[in-house]
Motif scaffolding. Structure first.
Motif, PDB file in Angstrom:
ATOM      1  N   TYR A 186       1.398  -3.536  -0.154  1.00  0.00           N
ATOM      2  CA  TYR A 186       0.997  -4.493   0.892  1.00  0.00           C
ATOM      3  C   TYR A 186       2.228  -4.980   1.650  1.00  0.00           C
ATOM      4  O   TYR A 186       2.262  -4.994   2.881  1.00  0.00           O
ATOM      5  N   ASN A 187       3.256  -5.380   0.874  1.00  0.00           N
ATOM      6  CA  ASN A 187       4.484  -5.877   1.503  1.00  0.00           C
ATOM      7  C   ASN A 187       5.154  -4.798   2.337  1.00  0.00           C
ATOM      8  O   ASN A 187       5.640  -5.051   3.443  1.00  0.00           O
ATOM      9  N   GLU A 188       5.197  -3.593   1.818  1.00  0.00           N
ATOM     10  CA  GLU A 188       5.865  -2.504   2.555  1.00  0.00           C
ATOM     11  C   GLU A 188       5.071  -2.101   3.792  1.00  0.00           C
ATOM     12  O   GLU A 188       5.642  -1.808   4.842  1.00  0.00           O
ATOM     13  N   ALA A 189       3.742  -2.092   3.660  1.00  0.00           N
ATOM     14  CA  ALA A 189       2.915  -1.736   4.823  1.00  0.00           C
ATOM     15  C   ALA A 189       3.117  -2.761   5.938  1.00  0.00           C
ATOM     16  O   ALA A 189       3.173  -2.412   7.121  1.00  0.00           O
ATOM     17  N   LYS A 190       3.282  -4.019   5.550  1.00  0.00           N
ATOM     18  CA  LYS A 190       3.523  -5.071   6.552  1.00  0.00           C
ATOM     19  C   LYS A 190       4.861  -4.825   7.242  1.00  0.00           C
ATOM     20  O   LYS A 190       4.993  -4.966   8.454  1.00  0.00           O
ATOM     21  N   ARG A 191       5.851  -4.419   6.465  1.00  0.00           N
ATOM     22  CA  ARG A 191       7.178  -4.182   7.052  1.00  0.00           C
ATOM     23  C   ARG A 191       7.147  -3.010   8.027  1.00  0.00           C
ATOM     24  O   ARG A 191       7.792  -3.030   9.051  1.00  0.00           O
ATOM     25  N   GLY A 236      -3.872  -4.124   5.972  1.00  0.00           N
ATOM     26  CA  GLY A 236      -3.690  -4.961   4.786  1.00  0.00           C
ATOM     27  C   GLY A 236      -4.708  -4.671   3.689  1.00  0.00           C
ATOM     28  O   GLY A 236      -4.546  -5.100   2.564  1.00  0.00           O
ATOM     29  N   VAL A 237      -5.766  -3.970   4.041  1.00  0.00           N
ATOM     30  CA  VAL A 237      -6.753  -3.519   3.043  1.00  0.00           C
ATOM     31  C   VAL A 237      -6.424  -2.088   2.619  1.00  0.00           C
ATOM     32  O   VAL A 237      -6.476  -1.742   1.436  1.00  0.00           O
ATOM     33  N   ALA A 238      -6.054  -1.268   3.607  1.00  0.00           N
ATOM     34  CA  ALA A 238      -5.825   0.162   3.336  1.00  0.00           C
ATOM     35  C   ALA A 238      -4.674   0.379   2.358  1.00  0.00           C
ATOM     36  O   ALA A 238      -4.787   1.167   1.409  1.00  0.00           O
ATOM     37  N   ALA A 239      -3.558  -0.308   2.571  1.00  0.00           N
ATOM     38  CA  ALA A 239      -2.361  -0.051   1.758  1.00  0.00           C
ATOM     39  C   ALA A 239      -2.595  -0.351   0.274  1.00  0.00           C
ATOM     40  O   ALA A 239      -2.374   0.515  -0.584  1.00  0.00           O
ATOM     41  N   PRO A 240      -3.024  -1.583  -0.087  1.00  0.00           N
ATOM     42  CA  PRO A 240      -3.208  -1.835  -1.518  1.00  0.00           C
ATOM     43  C   PRO A 240      -4.305  -0.998  -2.153  1.00  0.00           C
ATOM     44  O   PRO A 240      -4.194  -0.595  -3.311  1.00  0.00           O
ATOM     45  N   GLU A 241      -5.367  -0.731  -1.390  1.00  0.00           N
ATOM     46  CA  GLU A 241      -6.463   0.048  -1.973  1.00  0.00           C
ATOM     47  C   GLU A 241      -6.041   1.492  -2.218  1.00  0.00           C
ATOM     48  O   GLU A 241      -6.419   2.093  -3.221  1.00  0.00           O
ATOM     49  N   THR A 242      -5.243   2.038  -1.298  1.00  0.00           N
ATOM     50  CA  THR A 242      -4.738   3.390  -1.522  1.00  0.00           C
ATOM     51  C   THR A 242      -3.849   3.402  -2.763  1.00  0.00           C
ATOM     52  O   THR A 242      -3.989   4.263  -3.631  1.00  0.00           O
ATOM     53  N   ALA A 243      -2.944   2.415  -2.836  1.00  0.00           N
ATOM     54  CA  ALA A 243      -1.989   2.376  -3.952  1.00  0.00           C
ATOM     55  C   ALA A 243      -2.695   2.288  -5.291  1.00  0.00           C
ATOM     56  O   ALA A 243      -2.361   3.031  -6.231  1.00  0.00           O
TER      57      ALA A 243
END
Lengths: 509, 130
Positions: A277-282, A297-304
């Motif tokens: 989440y933090n990296e996707a925001k960056r 913000g939903v895609a990144a953590p859910e993929t991870a």
């Protein structure tokens, strides 16, 4: 290798295997949606029911539960801002914001499709890394396995939870519990207190169910945990191809973070989700939208957290060291079915390993379909009052524990370890470290003693072999780093703060 | 420090020291084993029991020594400014990307060419044999 995949596909596409995976994924979505019932607990509840199944089918079903739970956790995260699983905690931030904007369907759709992509990619990463790593693992001897066990325990102790000492205590407690039973080298009974039931040691499966599931339920009951009921009707709304293309960076970040965190013992979905989440925001072109309803913000953590389902299997299948709670349950399942993880697994029982690979691919595709169908039943279960829910789950747990060997011993083990786990949670100790200690106890002690037998009692054998030396060095660094940081923080806290100029001082400056 | 937290930790430490002592006491009754087995069935449980008792003492000692510092960063954040800055460097910072592989390479070279101890090459074997 193609023949082995064909062998795996032959098992995975059998009607019974498909049915079991269907049940596993469905239960995973529903169980994962329940706050407090994580993927590993959902797996633990089904574990005793796999007794008597073909090992490959049992592992495929449990993998299906693990995969389904990753999506299930996001349902309540988005609809009632309560993550169903720890891995969905980061999804709450933007998922619930999207729900408040009336875009729940889109948030659920993004979670589903990016989770599926992450899950499928993770299987390819699993195959790409596990097979070569298993060849490296063939070079491992007793000193290397001992060092790997110590490294795994050091990682869990240091990086999961807030306190290194409590993490170490938890790991050592797990190791102590694992010593109970008959000594494998000499046949001497240890900590059996004269009872026949403890001669084979503390039942691993029952212990894990108690520590993970029962302790969590006791904890939720004692805290009076309740959650908002889901009101209204919702429909999953898949993103368009254009929207999906815009999410490519967030998805890629999730894949990278999930891979790294899944490989590390104790990494798990929650850490991977927050870091991604933090990296996707960056890396995002619109970081200002994060926290206010960003689909990235939903895609990144859910993929991870879906990538972790595959990558956490890598240390498990190659070295026998679980990379997450879910992988720990898979390890228990393997041991229950007489399957020994490690490099020989790929040579001796390729149908199990490759069946699992193909099964996980199928389970991810099933999740995509069932994600639509299971939404309403998940919401119905979430809306059940917690007392009824916990009573039902506890009944399931105890019946399942009894069914392991038709003996009350496992039921008592579940209850006792559940109480121990509950007490540990209250005092801030780390349950995963206890479980890992319990799981690794035999590996650590047996390989320590084997190494010293081979080297005729010379302890330098661990340091003169490069792989074990390196792993022990990393373990030492892992244990020392939190202490160094704590000393630094303490010095900073005690240092006198520099005087700041007062407002009046400036005015009269 | 919060008195409830202090009390919990003191209780936990007391329980752990007592438990560790009990494990050592019961463990010492386990037979030593055969002469060819350097550790025997007794050593590991007794060492673990002693270890857990020592950790109980360390729990209280740590609480007394580091009472002015907040607890370390938890799983889900609460990073201090230096760590936030380090995290802001991202996963692709030089230290994180280069550090572990560099250490591994140095050790590999030390063992292979310095100490002349055979090193299993595993997945690198096809590359190194060319």
């Amino acid at each position: 290798m193609l023949e082995r995949f064909a062998l795996g596909a032959e098992i995975a596409f059998q009607p019974l295997s498909l049915l079991m995976m269907f049940i596993g994924v469905s239960w995973g979505i529903i169980g994962g949606a329940l706050p407090g019932i994580s993927g590993s607990i959902a797996m633990a509840l089904l574990l005793p029911l796999t007794f008597g199944m073909n090992p490959a089918v049992a592992l495929m079903m449990l993998a299906g539960v693990y995969i389904g739970a990753m999506y299930g956790g996001s349902i309540t995260a988005i609809l009632i801002s309560t993550p169903g699983t720890p891995g969905a905690a980061a999804t709450v931030i933007d998922g619930y914001a999207l729900h408040k904007q009336g875009k729940s369907g889109k948030a659920l759709g993004v979670s589903l499709i990016t989770g599926t992509i992450g899950g499928i990619v993770s299987v390819f990463i699993l195959v790409a890394l596990a097979v070569p790593l298993s060849k490296v693992a063939l070079a491992f001897g007793p000193p290397e396995y001992f060092a790997l066990g110590v490294f795994g325990l050091a990682l869990i102790s240091s990086f999961v939870g807030r306190d290194l000492v409590k993490g170490a205590i938890s790991a050592v407690l797990g190791l102590i519990i694992a010593t109970a039973g008959t000594d494998p080298f000499s046949g001497t009974p240890r900590f059996t207190f004269g009872t026949i039931d403890l001669l084979s040691g503390v039942a691993l499966v029952a212990g894990m169910i108690g520590l993970f599931a029962v302790s969590e339920i006791f904890h939720q009951i004692s805290e009076g945990v309740d959650w908002e009921r889901v009101r209204g009707r919702f429909k999953t709304d898949l993103p368009t191809l254009v929207e999906l293309w815009k999410l490519r960076m967030a998805t890629a970040v999730g894949i990278v973070m999930g891979t790294i965190e899944g490989l590390l013992p104790g990494g798990g979905g929650a850490i991977a989700a927050f870091i991604s989440y933090n990296e996707a925001k960056r890396w995002s072109k619109h970081p200002e939208e994060f926290g206010h309803g960003s689909l990235e913000g939903v895609a990144a953590p859910e993929t991870a957290n879906n990538v972790v389902t595959g990558t956490a299997m890598i240390p498990l299948l190659t070295f026998g060291i679980p990379g997450s709670n879910g992988a720990a349950i898979m390890l228990a399942a393997m041991l229950l079915h007489g399957v020994q993880p490690g490099p020989q697994l790929f040579e001796r029982t390729p149908q199990i390993v490759y069946g699992l690979f193909v099964g996980m691919l199928i389970a991810n595709v099933m999740m995509l379909v069932l994600g639509f169908l299971a939404l309403r039943p998940s919401i119905a279960i979430v809306n059940v009052r917690p007392p009824l829910l916990y009573a039902g789950i506890l009944a399931l747990v105890l019946v399942g524990a009894y069914s392991i060997s038709n003996s009350m011993v496992e039921v008592w083990v579940v209850l006792v370890t559940g109480l121990i786990g509950y007490g540990m949670r209250r005092f801030g100790f780390n349950i995963l470290a206890v479980v890992l200690g319990l799981v690794l106890g035999f590996i650590v002690e047996a390989n320590l003693r084997r190494s010293l037998l081979i080297s005729l009692g010379n302890p330098w054998v661990f340091f003169t072999r490069p792989i074990s030396g390196l792993l022990l060095l990393f373990a030492l660094f892992t244990l020392l780093w939190p202490i160094v940081r704590q000393v630094r923080d303490d010095r900073r806290a005690r240092a006198p703060q520099p005087a700041t100029p007062t407002v009046s001082g400036r005015l009269h400056g | 420090m919060d008195s409830a937290v202090v009390r919990k930790d003191v209780i936990a430490a007391a329980v752990l020291v007592a438990f560790g002592a009990a494990v050592v006491a019961v463990g010492l009754k386990i037979p030593l084993g055969v002469a060819t087995d350097p550790l025997g069935p007794r050593t590991f449980p007794v060492a673990l029991g002693a270890g857990i008792a020592i950790c109980g003492v360390l729990l209280v000692a740590g609480m007394l020594l580091f009472r002015s510092a907040p607890a370390g960063p938890g799983l889900l954040g609460d990073m201090d400014p230096e760590d936030e800055a380090a995290a802001d460097a991202g996963p692709f910072s030089l230290t994180r990307l280069v550090g572990p592989p560099l250490v591994t390479l140095v050790l590999y070279l030390t063992f292979k060419y310095g100490l002349r101890i055979p090193v299993p090459e595993g997945i690198l074997a096809p590359l190194l044999s060319r």
